[in-house]
Design a protein around this motif. Structure first.
Motif, PDB file in Angstrom:
ATOM      1  N   GLY A   1       0.956  -1.104  -0.082  1.00  0.00           N
ATOM      2  CA  GLY A   1       0.092  -0.071   0.018  1.00  0.00           C
ATOM      3  C   GLY A   1       0.691   1.337   0.036  1.00  0.00           C
ATOM      4  O   GLY A   1       0.382   2.195  -0.472  1.00  0.00           O
ATOM      5  N   GLN A   2       1.977   1.296   0.561  1.00  0.00           N
ATOM      6  CA  GLN A   2       2.908   2.541   0.603  1.00  0.00           C
ATOM      7  C   GLN A   2       3.222   2.805  -0.714  1.00  0.00           C
ATOM      8  O   GLN A   2       3.358   3.843  -1.022  1.00  0.00           O
TER       9      GLN A   2
ATOM     10  N   GLU B   1       1.615   1.879  -3.517  1.00  0.00           N
ATOM     11  CA  GLU B   1       0.447   2.197  -4.155  1.00  0.00           C
ATOM     12  C   GLU B   1       0.116   3.741  -4.139  1.00  0.00           C
ATOM     13  O   GLU B   1      -0.231   4.518  -4.925  1.00  0.00           O
ATOM     14  N   ALA B   2       0.101   4.180  -2.794  1.00  0.00           N
ATOM     15  CA  ALA B   2      -0.243   5.290  -2.516  1.00  0.00           C
ATOM     16  C   ALA B   2       0.642   6.371  -2.841  1.00  0.00           C
ATOM     17  O   ALA B   2       0.142   7.649  -3.486  1.00  0.00           O
ATOM     18  N   ALA B   3       1.885   6.119  -2.850  1.00  0.00           N
ATOM     19  CA  ALA B   3       2.839   7.149  -3.459  1.00  0.00           C
ATOM     20  C   ALA B   3       2.684   7.064  -5.196  1.00  0.00           C
ATOM     21  O   ALA B   3       2.819   8.196  -5.600  1.00  0.00           O
TER      22      ALA B   3
ATOM     23  N   GLN C   1      11.523   8.912  -6.588  1.00  0.00           N
ATOM     24  CA  GLN C   1      11.095   9.554  -5.240  1.00  0.00           C
ATOM     25  C   GLN C   1      10.487   8.645  -4.372  1.00  0.00           C
ATOM     26  O   GLN C   1      10.713   8.837  -3.145  1.00  0.00           O
TER      27      GLN C   1
ATOM     28  N   LEU D   1      12.123   8.918  -0.691  1.00  0.00           N
ATOM     29  CA  LEU D   1      11.133   9.787   0.048  1.00  0.00           C
ATOM     30  C   LEU D   1      10.337   8.879   1.112  1.00  0.00           C
ATOM     31  O   LEU D   1      10.113   9.275   2.143  1.00  0.00           O
ATOM     32  N   ILE D   2       9.902   7.946   0.726  1.00  0.00           N
ATOM     33  CA  ILE D   2       8.894   7.168   1.317  1.00  0.00           C
ATOM     34  C   ILE D   2       9.393   5.520   1.658  1.00  0.00           C
ATOM     35  O   ILE D   2       9.203   5.263   2.816  1.00  0.00           O
TER      36      ILE D   2
ATOM     37  N   PRO E   1      13.238   5.812   3.922  1.00  0.00           N
ATOM     38  CA  PRO E   1      13.150   5.981   5.122  1.00  0.00           C
ATOM     39  C   PRO E   1      12.653   5.303   6.206  1.00  0.00           C
ATOM     40  O   PRO E   1      12.972   5.126   7.208  1.00  0.00           O
ATOM     41  N   GLN E   2      11.539   4.204   5.818  1.00  0.00           N
ATOM     42  CA  GLN E   2      10.824   3.742   6.454  1.00  0.00           C
ATOM     43  C   GLN E   2      11.763   2.299   6.831  1.00  0.00           C
ATOM     44  O   GLN E   2      11.624   1.593   7.642  1.00  0.00           O
TER      45      GLN E   2
ATOM     46  N   LEU F   1      -2.963   1.956 -11.947  1.00  0.00           N
ATOM     47  CA  LEU F   1      -2.364   1.134 -10.869  1.00  0.00           C
ATOM     48  C   LEU F   1      -2.422  -0.139 -11.450  1.00  0.00           C
ATOM     49  O   LEU F   1      -1.692  -1.038 -11.197  1.00  0.00           O
TER      50      LEU F   1
ATOM     51  N   PHE G   1      -7.638   5.052  -0.348  1.00  0.00           N
ATOM     52  CA  PHE G   1      -7.571   3.310  -0.186  1.00  0.00           C
ATOM     53  C   PHE G   1      -8.217   3.007   0.852  1.00  0.00           C
ATOM     54  O   PHE G   1      -8.388   3.809   2.165  1.00  0.00           O
TER      55      PHE G   1
ATOM     56  N   ASN H   1      -3.098   4.139   3.985  1.00  0.00           N
ATOM     57  CA  ASN H   1      -1.774   3.990   3.340  1.00  0.00           C
ATOM     58  C   ASN H   1      -0.975   5.238   3.487  1.00  0.00           C
ATOM     59  O   ASN H   1      -0.356   5.807   2.646  1.00  0.00           O
TER      60      ASN H   1
ATOM     61  N   PHE I   1       1.920   7.735   5.077  1.00  0.00           N
ATOM     62  CA  PHE I   1       2.984   7.380   5.178  1.00  0.00           C
ATOM     63  C   PHE I   1       3.395   7.667   6.774  1.00  0.00           C
ATOM     64  O   PHE I   1       3.359   8.552   7.148  1.00  0.00           O
TER      65      PHE I   1
ATOM     66  N   HIS J   1       6.021   7.680   8.596  1.00  0.00           N
ATOM     67  CA  HIS J   1       7.129   8.278   9.156  1.00  0.00           C
ATOM     68  C   HIS J   1       7.142   9.900   8.947  1.00  0.00           C
ATOM     69  O   HIS J   1       7.896  10.510   9.495  1.00  0.00           O
TER      70      HIS J   1
ATOM     71  N   MET K   1       3.677  16.948   1.241  1.00  0.00           N
ATOM     72  CA  MET K   1       4.614  16.559   0.504  1.00  0.00           C
ATOM     73  C   MET K   1       4.762  16.229  -1.029  1.00  0.00           C
ATOM     74  O   MET K   1       5.507  16.408  -1.759  1.00  0.00           O
TER      75      MET K   1
ATOM     76  N   ARG L   1      -4.709  14.368   1.745  1.00  0.00           N
ATOM     77  CA  ARG L   1      -3.458  14.219   0.925  1.00  0.00           C
ATOM     78  C   ARG L   1      -3.805  14.285  -0.625  1.00  0.00           C
ATOM     79  O   ARG L   1      -3.148  14.687  -1.431  1.00  0.00           O
TER      80      ARG L   1
END
Lengths: 278, 248
Positions: free
Chosen positions: A173-174, A176-178, A187, A191-192, A195-196, B58, B91, B95, B97, B99, B108, B157
């Motif tokens: 999901g991280q 997909e969201a990005a 990026q 960026l996402i 870092p995690q 997607l 979603f 989802n 972020f 951090h 962002m 967002r």
């Protein structure tokens, strides 16, 4: 309400005491260390040999041995730094969109991960020239530098797997969201995702560092003047007295233990902390 | 691109999609005009989520055409990033972020992707968080927010990118019942402001209230569609009726 019962399930939860190291308690280790150090000396004192006690001999050599140990640490830092830099690149290669990059990175990772460290060290030692000529300038390749290169190879491969594993462990999901927010792949990664990943990579990375530090003594086999080499030389200089073996090698063991054990404890603490957060 | 608001903003024609041998979409066609709110309902596994995930690329499709403001999505040379600047998505699992704070989550993408001025992006982000009723939560990390709050941050967002269409993929399905209302209210506000929305949802009462058009999907096709009043009162197809009788 309170019950009186012998049923374990009814008793309040009590956290178990931390598992002692191999069944040893800290004071056991102290006793063993004392025996190792003083046992042989006592035996010799009783024999009435007019020589310095082994412990006194060791004291004379401690500054040199410490120097050697610091050299081990220097090798470990540099090999870790180099291996981490290369391994991060290789790990990112393993998740590349290009099939060729992925394939090559995967192969290099698996190849060096499944190679004995000592063999890699021998390879680096004997296949690299002692100097290279670049545009008329000769750059020397000293032994310690080749040892760093040799040890950084397995580190690289392991870091590559750590990076790949951490990236894979993040929920899709991280990504997909990005993507849905029009971040480019680069990026998204920088960026996402990465870092995690740092948090997840830290414990296995520190573990690897510990293992690497202990493996630096392999460099003695190929003639680098690190702590094991120096210990051997010191023992030879003292005429190879057998009663010196235990104190000298015991001292080296204690040095590594004093350095690596805190790292291991810290790693366990980090792991626990992150387990709670996640 | 010569798209005019008189044409559908999103137009699907005979869309086919399969994962390996599993056919998920079997020729779906639908049109969404600017300002429309459409709801897609149907049993689990009927291809609803896949359907809207194809709109912002997607998921890719094997056959058919998807036009977003006249731009063909089923095109190997598609500039996906340009498409996704126009299509926002929210979603089921939020989802966010983890951090980054709520404010950072919202500002962002405008800063990094749209290259907006930081101060301007921050002002917009704060306004958006206020709009989704999260004033005072700007500095909170996702882990410190409830599901409903996280989902509203996720909506803010997406809105920060100033999309023309918003896709909502079962956005209340993972929420505690008591926080569903606040998220639905936020979507309703958006719909009333004229945002074009495509929703996949199980909230029938909500669909009935906000939708201009309802689509019922089953096994990869659209079985029946119509305005909410006719759809809910006078469903024709037996599959639709069975589904509605189970839900209502």
């Amino acid at each position: 309400m309170s019950y009186k019962t012998d049923l374990p399930v009814m008793k309040p939860f009590k956290p178990r005491e931390p598992e002692p190291l191999l069944g040893f308690r800290p004071w056991h280790i102290v006793v063993i260390a004392l025996l190792v150090f003083f046992g042989p000396s006592l035996a010799f004192a009783q024999a009435g040999v007019p020589l310095l006690t082994p412990f006194a001999v060791l004291l004379d050599w401690v500054p040199l041995l410490l120097q050697g140990f610091i050299f081990n640490l220097a090798i470990s830092f540099l090999a870790m730094a180099l291996g981490t830099a290369l391994g991060t690149l290789l790990g990112l290669g393993q998740i590349s969109l290009s099939r060729a990059t992925r394939g090559v990175s995967w192969f290099l990772t698996q190849f060096f991960r499944n190679a004995p460290w000592l063999v890699l060290l021998f390879f680096a030692m004997f296949l690299l020239p002692f100097e290279i000529n670049l545009l008329g300038v000769s750059i020397p390749f000293p032994d310690w530098f080749k040892a760093i290169l040799g040890l950084s190879l397995p580190v690289m491969a392991n870091v590559s797997e750590i990076v790949r594993g951490a990236v894979r462990s993040l929920p899709s999901g991280q990504w997909e969201a990005a993507e849905s927010l029009a971040y480019s792949r680069r990026q998204t990664l920088w960026l996402i995702i990465l870092p995690q990943c740092v948090k997840r990579m830290l414990p296995p990375w520190m573990n690897l560092y510990s293992i690497l530090t202990m493996a630096t003594v392999l460099a003695s086999i190929v003639g680098v003047s690190e702590v094991m080499t120096l210990t051997g030389q010191a023992l030879a200089a003292e005429g190879g007295r057998p009663e010196l073996l235990a104190p000298f090698y015991g001292f080296v063991l204690l040095l590594f233990f004093a350095y690596c054990y805190p790292i291991a404890r810290f790693t366990v603490r980090l792991e626990r902390k992150f387990a709670v957060i996640n | 691109m010569s798209w005019t608001p008189a044409e559908p903003m999103v137009s699907l024609k005979d869309v086919h999609k399969s994962f390996g041998t599993l056919k998920v979409l079997n020729g779906v066609s639908l049109d969404v005009m600017k300002g429309d709110v459409i709801c897609i309902i149907g049993p689990s596994g009927s291809g609803k989520s896949t359907l809207i995930r194809c709109v912002n690329a997607l998921n890719d499709i094997q056959q058919g055409s998807i036009l977003v403001e006249g731009q063909e999505v089923n095109d190997p040379n598609l500039d996906k990033l340009e498409l996704r600047k126009k299509v926002g998505m929210v979603f089921q699992q939020y989802n966010l972020f983890p951090h980054k704070t709520a404010l950072q989550n919202v500002m962002m993408a405008p800063v990094r992707v749209l290259k907006q001025d930081k101060a301007k992006a921050e002002a917009t982000a704060r306004a958006l968080l206020k709009k989704v009723r999260l004033e005072g939560k700007e500095g909170a990390y996702p882990g410190e927010l409830s599901g409903g709050q996280q989902q509203r941050v996720a909506i803010a967002r997406s809105l920060a990118m100033q999309p023309d269409v918003m896709l909502f993929d079962e956005v209340t399905a993972a929420l505690d019942p008591e926080t569903v209302g606040e998220v639905l209210q936020t979507i309703k506000d958006l719909a009333e402001e004229g945002m074009t929305c495509i929703l996949v949802t199980h909230e029938m009462a909500f669909a009935r209230e906000v939708a201009d058009h309802i689509y019922f999907t089953d096994r990869g096709i659209i079985v029946e569609h119509g305005p909410p009043e006719t759809f809910f009162k006078n469903a024709q197809d037996p599959r639709t009726r069975e589904f509605l009788s189970q839900i209502l």
